[in-house]
Each structure stands twice: as structure tokens, then as C-alpha cells.
Write an enzyme that holds these catalytic residues in place. Structure first.
Site, PDB file in Angstrom:
ATOM      1  N   HIS A 198      -3.573   7.043   3.078  1.00  0.00           N
ATOM      2  CA  HIS A 198      -4.066   5.863   2.249  1.00  0.00           C
ATOM      3  C   HIS A 198      -5.379   5.428   2.786  1.00  0.00           C
ATOM      4  CE1 HIS A 198      -4.246   1.492   1.034  1.00  0.00           C
ATOM      5  NE2 HIS A 198      -3.820   1.112   2.400  1.00  0.00           N
ATOM      6  N   CYS A 234       0.744  -1.194   0.105  1.00  0.00           N
ATOM      7  CA  CYS A 234       0.042  -0.004  -0.127  1.00  0.00           C
ATOM      8  C   CYS A 234       0.733   1.226  -0.090  1.00  0.00           C
ATOM      9  CB  CYS A 234      -0.971   0.082   1.063  1.00  0.00           C
ATOM     10  SG  CYS A 234      -1.956  -1.551   1.108  1.00  0.00           S
ATOM     11  N   ASN A 242     -10.036  -0.368  -0.227  1.00  0.00           N
ATOM     12  CA  ASN A 242      -8.539  -0.339  -0.200  1.00  0.00           C
ATOM     13  C   ASN A 242      -7.959  -0.611  -1.572  1.00  0.00           C
ATOM     14  OD1 ASN A 242      -5.949  -0.432   0.403  1.00  0.00           O
ATOM     15  ND2 ASN A 242      -6.119  -1.507   2.462  1.00  0.00           N
TER      16      ASN A 242
HETATM   17  O1  UT7 Z   1      -3.936  -1.403   3.474  1.00  0.00           O
HETATM   18  C1  UT7 Z   1      -3.077  -1.637   4.714  1.00  0.00           C
HETATM   19  C2  UT7 Z   1      -3.304  -2.595   5.424  1.00  0.00           C
HETATM   20  N1  UT7 Z   1      -4.709  -2.833   5.878  1.00  0.00           N
HETATM   21  C3  UT7 Z   1      -5.441  -2.306   6.918  1.00  0.00           C
HETATM   22  O2  UT7 Z   1      -4.973  -1.122   7.214  1.00  0.00           O
HETATM   23  C4  UT7 Z   1      -6.300  -2.966   7.462  1.00  0.00           C
HETATM   24  C5  UT7 Z   1      -6.506  -2.732   9.032  1.00  0.00           C
HETATM   25  N2  UT7 Z   1      -7.661  -3.562   9.705  1.00  0.00           N
HETATM   26  C6  UT7 Z   1      -8.896  -2.964   9.655  1.00  0.00           C
HETATM   27  O3  UT7 Z   1      -9.127  -2.221   8.796  1.00  0.00           O
HETATM   28  C7  UT7 Z   1      -9.745  -3.644  10.590  1.00  0.00           C
HETATM   29  O4  UT7 Z   1      -9.040  -4.418  11.514  1.00  0.00           O
HETATM   30  C8  UT7 Z   1     -10.908  -4.580  10.071  1.00  0.00           C
HETATM   31  C9  UT7 Z   1     -11.966  -3.730   9.467  1.00  0.00           C
HETATM   32  C10 UT7 Z   1     -10.199  -5.833   9.084  1.00  0.00           C
HETATM   33  C11 UT7 Z   1     -11.625  -5.463  11.250  1.00  0.00           C
HETATM   34  O5  UT7 Z   1     -12.227  -4.467  12.044  1.00  0.00           O
HETATM   35  P1  UT7 Z   1     -11.872  -4.725  13.729  1.00  0.00           P
HETATM   36  O6  UT7 Z   1     -12.640  -3.713  14.335  1.00  0.00           O
HETATM   37  O7  UT7 Z   1     -10.480  -4.854  13.788  1.00  0.00           O
HETATM   38  O8  UT7 Z   1     -12.614  -6.137  13.872  1.00  0.00           O
HETATM   39  P2  UT7 Z   1     -11.849  -7.596  14.450  1.00  0.00           P
HETATM   40  O9  UT7 Z   1     -10.951  -8.192  13.173  1.00  0.00           O
HETATM   41  O10 UT7 Z   1     -11.353  -7.319  15.806  1.00  0.00           O
HETATM   42  O11 UT7 Z   1     -13.062  -8.474  14.639  1.00  0.00           O
HETATM   43  C12 UT7 Z   1     -14.184  -8.132  15.262  1.00  0.00           C
HETATM   44  C13 UT7 Z   1     -15.511  -9.141  15.051  1.00  0.00           C
HETATM   45  C14 UT7 Z   1     -14.886 -10.499  15.085  1.00  0.00           C
HETATM   46  O12 UT7 Z   1     -15.740 -11.517  15.653  1.00  0.00           O
HETATM   47  P3  UT7 Z   1     -15.661 -11.821  17.351  1.00  0.00           P
HETATM   48  O13 UT7 Z   1     -14.570 -12.645  17.450  1.00  0.00           O
HETATM   49  O14 UT7 Z   1     -15.581 -10.423  18.185  1.00  0.00           O
HETATM   50  O15 UT7 Z   1     -17.127 -12.543  17.478  1.00  0.00           O
HETATM   51  C15 UT7 Z   1     -14.853 -10.839  13.563  1.00  0.00           C
HETATM   52  O16 UT7 Z   1     -15.082 -12.167  13.548  1.00  0.00           O
HETATM   53  O17 UT7 Z   1     -15.875  -8.814  14.030  1.00  0.00           O
HETATM   54  C16 UT7 Z   1     -15.892 -10.066  13.074  1.00  0.00           C
HETATM   55  N3  UT7 Z   1     -15.935  -9.807  11.797  1.00  0.00           N
HETATM   56  C17 UT7 Z   1     -17.209  -9.519  10.902  1.00  0.00           C
HETATM   57  N4  UT7 Z   1     -18.407  -9.435  10.976  1.00  0.00           N
HETATM   58  C18 UT7 Z   1     -19.148  -9.110  10.055  1.00  0.00           C
HETATM   59  C19 UT7 Z   1     -14.754  -9.789  10.901  1.00  0.00           C
HETATM   60  N5  UT7 Z   1     -15.039  -9.383   9.290  1.00  0.00           N
HETATM   61  C20 UT7 Z   1     -16.539  -9.348   9.728  1.00  0.00           C
HETATM   62  C21 UT7 Z   1     -17.600  -8.891   8.876  1.00  0.00           C
HETATM   63  N6  UT7 Z   1     -18.709  -8.881   8.991  1.00  0.00           N
HETATM   64  N7  UT7 Z   1     -16.930  -8.677   7.548  1.00  0.00           N
END
Ligand code: UT7
Length: 323
Positions: free
Chosen positions: A250, A115, A280
Site C-alpha cells: 500500500h 486502505c 495515498n
Molecule cells: O493509509 C493508511 C494510513 N495512513 C498512513 O499510513 C499515514 C501514516 N503517517 C505518515 O505517513 C506520517 O506520520 C506523516 C507523513 C503524516 C507525518 O510525518 P511524521 O514524520 O510522522 O511527522 P509528525 O506528524 O510527527 O510531525 C512532525 C512535524 C510537526 O511539527 P512539530 O510539532 O515537530 O513542530 C508537524 O506539525 O512536522 C509538522 N508537519 C508539517 N510540516 C510541514 C506536519 N505536516 C506538515 C506539513 N508540512 N505538511
């Protein structure tokens, strides 16, 4: 004669026609429009068709940037493409673009910095311009991440989109141009599973060829890493947060952007966001945003633009540009 800088002479961007909405994703994985909007800020993203490769997207953006700059392809000394989704392992995507546009006098190569690819490219082109090695460069960020997306993994498939952005930069003594840039990498971010495509390379030629990410860990590293780069680039330019006319980060997650903007004390008018339309797009995200901000009249002559990126590797960087 004033100081020689690398000035932005023209911008261009392109995204494939097909749009994938959050509602479409609801039918593919267990997710909701509400979850995606609130956790990422994204609503839709563009997805290329089977026949389209990264150089096709890159070429479309490049031609627009050249036209906007009034620069002929044969005037280019350098063609750089930031991408992690090249057409082929080799030749480079940049060589395909060079051939497509007829940049017969240029050197062409790709930059693999995920990225951060566009900011790494801008840094290289800027250095070559201010050292007098070259006069005119085309810096592109282009990706077709949809081809490396695991459409069964809700943690990643909702995030990424395809697209390309390009800028033509020229040696100039007008006072405009890149004031500073700072790039840095943290190779400990190569830890398996953090953010990678594990297979297809020499380590594991037949391994998994789709994106794997520990989103939450990357989120925290992204905020810290981008803040470090912003502070370093602004310090090099002798500027403070308050001098930034437009912050153009970004486009990975709205919550990441808002957290950094809050720390800098920037209100919403001084922050450019378009991730709701593109998702993204990795290396393409900053040049697409720059082109949209430029076309939308969000940037005026003399404005100070702050770019910042963070990606797999981990790679990161920031650049300060006087428009
Ligand atoms: O481009 C450069 C690199 N990339 C980034 O910068 C991405 C950085 N990360 C993010 O943007 C975020 O971490 C995400 C959007 C990917 C995820 O958000 P988060 O607030 O960090 O969520 P999490 O991974 O901690 O997951 C929270 C919950 C989990 O469920 P439990 O374990 O709490 O029951 C996940 O399984 O949300 C669940 N989850 C979803 N639920 C509905 C993960 N993806 C989804 C989804 N829909 N698509």
C-alpha cells in the site's frame, strides 16, 4: 487436473486528469515541497472534478481490466468495490459499476476496509473461487478521498489522492493465482481521532466530514501491522522473504515501505513504488500499483508477488500471488 486457484486474468487503472503538485500545496497550507518529499516520498496526486464520483473512476478501471483479460461483463459472477468514499450511503458503489459495465449475471457489493479494501476484496473473491461458488470476479479499489479532505490541515491534505484500480480474477488450474492471503483487524483502532471521518454517519450525522488522523501513531501501527500480515501470508504459502519477486505494498508513505522492505532484506528492484505520482489513494493504491507494475514489465510469469495493506479500523492484510 491441478489445484484450482484464483488467477489474475487482467489489470486496469485510472486516475483523474487534474494533478495537484507539492508546489500547489505550498500555496494552500504552511508546508514545503522539500518537507512532503522527505517525510512521505510524494510529489503529486490526482484530484477528481466536482461531477466525478467514485463509481466513475471504478468503471473506467474495470473496463480496462476486462479488456486486458478478454472477459465480457456478462461472464462476471461477482463485482466487488473496496472503497470508503462511496457514491452514496446506499446503493453500493459496486451496484453502480455493475450497471455501468453491464455485468448482468453478477452479485455486487462494497467492502468497507479503508486502505485494505482491495486485499479484503481479493480474499473474498479468492475464497469464493476456490470453493467453487464462482468462476470469474472483478475486484476494484476506488476512492475520491479529495472530497473528504480538509484542505486547511497540512497533516493530512498533502497525503491523499484519487484513483482506481481493478483486476479480473478467474478460476484456473494453471498453477498461477492467489497462493495465500491473511486479513486481520484491530478494532481498538476506532479510537476517536486516530484515523477517521468523524461525522456523516449515524453516530454524528452533522459532525466533521473530513479526514482526521494522528499520523505518527498510525505510522508506527502500520509498520507493525503490515509486518505481522506479511509473515502470516508468507507462512501460509510456505514461502520466505527471499522468495518474493516483487513486493507491492500500500502506497501510504515511502518511509513505511522502506522500513518494511529493509526488514525483509529486499533491495529496491524488488519493491514497487508509485506514491510519488498518486499520493495515498487508499483502497485504490494496490490495484493501481499492480496495473502499473504489470504494464511496465516488472512482473513475469511465475513471479511471486507480495501485496500488503493497512488502513483505518485498523484493518490490515497481505496476499501472495503467483503470476
Ligand atoms: O493509509 C493508511 C494510513 N495512513 C498512513 O499510513 C499515514 C501514516 N503517517 C505518515 O505517513 C506520517 O506520520 C506523516 C507523513 C503524516 C507525518 O510525518 P511524521 O514524520 O510522522 O511527522 P509528525 O506528524 O510527527 O510531525 C512532525 C512535524 C510537526 O511539527 P512539530 O510539532 O515537530 O513542530 C508537524 O506539525 O512536522 C509538522 N508537519 C508539517 N510540516 C510541514 C506536519 N505536516 C506538515 C506539513 N508540512 N505538511
Amino acid at each position: 487436473m491441478g489445484v484450482i486457484r484464483a488467477a489474475i486474468a487482467g489489470t486496469g487503472s485510472f486516475a483523474p486528469e487534474k494533478i495537484l503538485t507539492n508546489k500547489d500545496l505550498e500555496k494552500m497550507v504552511e508546508t514545503t515541497d522539500e518537507w512532503i518529499r522527505s517525510r512521505t516520498g510524494m510529489s503529486e496526486r490526482h484530484i477528481s472534478d466536482e461531477k466525478t464520483a467514485t463509481s466513475d473512476l471504478a468503471t473506467a478501471a474495470a473496463l480496462k481490466a476486462l479488456e486486458a483479460a478478454g472477459v465480457k461483463p456478462e461472464e462476471l459472477d461477482l463485482v466487488l468495490v473496496g472503497t470508503v468514499t462511496p457514491d452514496k450511503i446506499f446503493p453500493s458503489t459496486a451496484c453502480f459499476v455493475q450497471n455501468n459495465i453491464g455485468a448482468v449475471n453478477a452479485a455486487a457489493f462494497d467492502i468497507s476496509a479503508a486502505c485494505s479494501g482491495f486485499i479484503y476484496g481479493l480474499t473474498i473473491a479468492n475464497s469464493m473461487i476456490i470453493s467453487g461458488q464462482i468462476k470469474t470476479a472483478l475486484v476494484i479499489g476506488a476512492e475520491t478521498l479529495s472530497k473528504y479532505t480538509d484542505w486547511k490541515d497540512r497533516g493530512t491534505c498533502i497525503l491523499f489522492g484519487d484513483g482506481s484500480g481493478a483486476v479480473v480474477i478467474k478460476s484456473s488450474d494453471s498453477g498461477s493465482g492467489v497462493l495465500s492471503s491473511y486479513i486481520w483487524s484491530d478494532g481498538s483502532g476506532t479510537k476517536p481521532g486516530l484515523l477517521e471521518i468523524p461525522g456523516g454517519g449515524t453516530r454524528d450525522p452533522n459532525g466533521k466530514r473530513t479526514i482526521v488522523m494522528e499520523g505518527n501513531d498510525v505510522f508506527k501501527k502500520a509498520v507493525k501491522g503490515m509486518e505481522k500480515c506479511i509473515d502470516a501470508a508468507l507462512e501460509k504459502a510456505g514461502l520466505a522473504y527471499g522468495d518474493v519477486s516483487l513486493f507491492l505494498p500500500h502506497q501510504a508513505n515511502l518511509r513505511i515501505i522502506e522500513s518494511i522492505a529493509k526488514r525483509m532484506g529486499l533491495n529496491a528492484e524488488r519493491v514497487f513504488v508509485n506514491l510519488h505520482k498518486y499520493g495515498n489513494t487508499s483502497a485504490a493504491s494496490i490495484p493501481i500499483a499492480l496495473d502499473e507494475a504489470n504494464k511496465a514489465g516488472r512482473i513475469k510469469k511465475g513471479d511471486v508477488i507480495l501485496l500488503v495493506a493497512f488502513g483505518a479500523g485498523m484493518t490490515m492484510g497481505a496476499a501472495v500471488i503467483k503470476w
